[in-house]
Design a protein around this motif. Sequence first.
Motif, short mmCIF file in Angstrom:
data_model
loop_
_atom_site.label_atom_id
_atom_site.label_comp_id
_atom_site.label_asym_id
_atom_site.label_seq_id
_atom_site.Cartn_x
_atom_site.Cartn_y
_atom_site.Cartn_z
N SER A 56 10.56 -18.60 13.12
CA SER A 56 10.74 -17.43 13.99
C SER A 56 12.22 -17.17 14.21
O SER A 56 13.08 -18.04 13.96
N VAL A 57 12.53 -15.97 14.70
CA VAL A 57 13.92 -15.62 15.02
C VAL A 57 14.43 -16.54 16.12
O VAL A 57 15.59 -16.96 16.10
N THR A 73 18.76 -8.60 17.43
CA THR A 73 17.30 -8.51 17.31
C THR A 73 16.78 -7.13 17.70
O THR A 73 15.57 -6.93 17.79
N LEU A 79 16.84 -8.32 11.71
CA LEU A 79 15.97 -9.19 12.50
C LEU A 79 15.05 -8.39 13.40
O LEU A 79 13.90 -8.77 13.65
N ASN A 92 12.46 -6.60 10.70
CA ASN A 92 11.63 -7.41 9.81
C ASN A 92 11.51 -8.88 10.22
O ASN A 92 10.98 -9.68 9.44
N GLY A 93 11.97 -9.23 11.40
CA GLY A 93 11.95 -10.65 11.75
C GLY A 93 12.79 -11.44 10.76
O GLY A 93 13.95 -11.10 10.51
#
Length: 246
Positions: free
Chosen positions: A52-53, A87, A114, A117-118
């Motif tokens: 995950s981010v 983000t 981010l 598109n993550g």
Amino acid sequence: MSSSLVFAKMPAIAAYKLALKQGDAALEKMAERKDVKAEVDYFNKNIQSVKSVDDLFKDRRMIQFVLDAVDLGKETGKMGLLKKVLTQKADDPDALMNKLIDKRFKTAASLLKLGENGLGTIQRESTKADLAELYVKNKYDAGLASQNSAVPLALYFKENASSVKNTYEILGDQRMRHVVTTALGLPLQLANQSVEAQAAAIEKRLKLSDLKDGKFVDKLAQRFLMASDDGRSSTGSNKYVLNLFA
């Protein structure tokens, strides 16, 4: 033969001309340096396993690599701001990056995507290659700055001047703005004036069409370097950094 690079103190003009002469060969040497290779390898080997981010930002070594690559490595004391900006979606007019005068944040967000598109974009092979190349370039520039802090600024200006479309792009780019205003003899206090007044001051002294002329750009870069060596520029103390907010 050792692949290490040794950066020695030297006058700005001399360091600038040496960097131009060395060109890509110097970047290739930097890419082979053990500490640089170690960080590139760490990122490439581990980014695919990040879920995950949030996890990306929790891995201090990995996020430092990413930030160094996108020229935000010195902003780690503002990690909350960085995470918020990077983000968000770059095309959102309400995104914080679109309210910052420092365009590095939007440039970084547009590359990493981010918010859109993550981890999808940053885990692509093409993006990983781009980040590795940028990381090496920024490490090389840091080495040049240890010789003379004005040199990487002059090289950046030389590489990017021809792409400038209007004066506001100069003002929105910390490095470009500093080189141009210093070379034109404009005072640091210009930053306290309105953006329109700053643009007018530059346009009074510079024709944007001249930035398409490589010889003119080189002369302006060298004028900046001479001002730096004469003490008329504040590159060493980073006073050229603008306020974040327009």
